[in-house]
Design an enzyme around this catalytic site. Sequence first.
Site, PDB file in Angstrom:
ATOM      1  N   TYR A  51      -3.810  25.252 -18.790  1.00 11.83           N
ATOM      2  CA  TYR A  51      -4.864  25.228 -17.772  1.00 11.83           C
ATOM      3  C   TYR A  51      -5.650  26.527 -17.888  1.00 11.83           C
ATOM      4  O   TYR A  51      -5.850  27.049 -18.968  1.00 11.83           O
ATOM      5  CB  TYR A  51      -4.233  24.995 -16.392  1.00 11.83           C
ATOM      6  CG  TYR A  51      -5.230  24.561 -15.339  1.00 11.83           C
ATOM      7  CD1 TYR A  51      -6.107  23.501 -15.573  1.00 11.83           C
ATOM      8  CD2 TYR A  51      -5.317  25.229 -14.129  1.00 11.83           C
ATOM      9  CE1 TYR A  51      -7.036  23.117 -14.623  1.00 11.83           C
ATOM     10  CE2 TYR A  51      -6.235  24.858 -13.166  1.00 11.83           C
ATOM     11  CZ  TYR A  51      -7.096  23.787 -13.427  1.00 11.83           C
ATOM     12  OH  TYR A  51      -8.017  23.418 -12.488  1.00 11.83           O
ATOM     13  N   LYS A  72       0.755  -4.752 -18.422  1.00 16.60           N
ATOM     14  CA  LYS A  72      -0.009  -4.611 -19.662  1.00 16.60           C
ATOM     15  C   LYS A  72       0.128  -3.194 -20.214  1.00 16.60           C
ATOM     16  O   LYS A  72       0.295  -2.988 -21.417  1.00 16.60           O
ATOM     17  CB  LYS A  72      -1.473  -4.916 -19.372  1.00 16.60           C
ATOM     18  CG  LYS A  72      -2.292  -5.288 -20.572  1.00 16.60           C
ATOM     19  CD  LYS A  72      -2.180  -6.762 -20.813  1.00 16.60           C
ATOM     20  CE  LYS A  72      -3.124  -7.231 -21.878  1.00 16.60           C
ATOM     21  NZ  LYS A  72      -3.124  -8.687 -22.010  1.00 16.60           N
TER      22      LYS A  72
END
Length: 463
Positions: free
Chosen positions: A115, A170
Amino acid sequence: MVNLNPTSSFSISMHLEVPNRSGMLASIAQGIASVGGNISTLDITEQTRVLSQIDVTVDATSTEHGDQIVEVVKSITEVRLTSTFDRTMQLHRGGKIRMESKIPLTRQSDLAMAYTPGVGRVCMAIANEPERVYELTIKCNTVAIVSDGSAVLGLGNLGAAASMPVMEGKAMLFKEFAGLDAFPICLDTQDTEEIIKTVKHLAPVFGGINLEDIAAPRCFEIEARLRAELDIPVFHDDQHGTAIVTLAALLNSLKLVKKSLDTVKITINGAGAAGIAIAKLFTTAGVKHICICDSKGIISNSRTDLNPEKLEFAVEQTGTLADAMVGADVFLGVSAPGVVSVEMVKSMAKDAIVFAMANPIPEIQPELVSNDVAVMATGRSDYPNQINNVLAFPGVFRGAIDCRANQITINMCLEAAKAIASLINPNELNREYIVPSVFDKRVATAVASAVQKAAREEGIAKY
């Protein structure tokens, strides 16, 4: 009335307390069997001289059948039912997927690189060289599964929230079979323009877009527009995934009955996304004789209610589905439960092939016509020859994303179908084994390779 096979999709688990006495287990098993339940597991979890604690799992044919099984067990003398739950509902509790970090954050230096401030350097690298987004972010391995919930399985327009369990499932399949990270994007709109605009705004994050459970005819325009306006692969699985696996199954079925693509007469029931896509891919593969039916019967030139997609396949013949099936070599259903009768199947040509793919209940139950057809397939996992899109879409996206194809073409779909069919050796091919198992680890790799090869031959692959 045909007796349906119990299935794990209607599986229930019961915890019982029973006297530790000879014959008690037998009475429980007999009670469950008397109403058609199928015991899949039975475990004695604790036992004393007088009492047994038992966990029993039973497959049923429906929710109502599961309730009937529970009532029978409760009625057995001296059996105490302490708890019961629906295993499918339990499996979905809390959702089926989650996000996890690929790298540990255990010290200040990790945070400084992952970060701020280190991440700023990576952002500038992408800003200066946009193609590096594939190198430095999740875009290279991520698929958006986009649905508006307007055509969920065979259940209809359930809306965005109710479509989420399918999209989560899925995502699991993408990860399990192709190593792709996928995430459900369930949109609370069924407006074509809003869907297109939203997906375009989301596209920078993803390497591919999998459209799912969007009703026809809107799905045709949504897919066509997104394909034209995005530079990443867009694939409507209900159309092209279904078509790929169905063609693979047909190729192998025709080998068994010694018929050819250019001579067989094929009747398709269902003129929505799947039916039209199947007809288009079949035509590309060399099929000459296709008759499509919708809820009003044969899609005929004489009708005035046809959209452009249906009009492309209009024929001179008129009549009902029953008329269309007379003399047909192949029936292919992507429509509704129970619309085909035994008599309709018997009217077909010798060595008939029947793919009844409506889910969860097929157009005709396989048990009814097992002696009247040469090959029978469904979309269900509890019968042989499951025509399941998972044989196609993981490998299709793996191949397209890895070679950085900017689209998925009909030729890529054709080659994917041939790759799936080729995995069945001629000496293994039989009426109950026309497509590979969904757990066959060769499938995604074979499909990805075929897709990449086709993309390179068409000049649409960057790598």
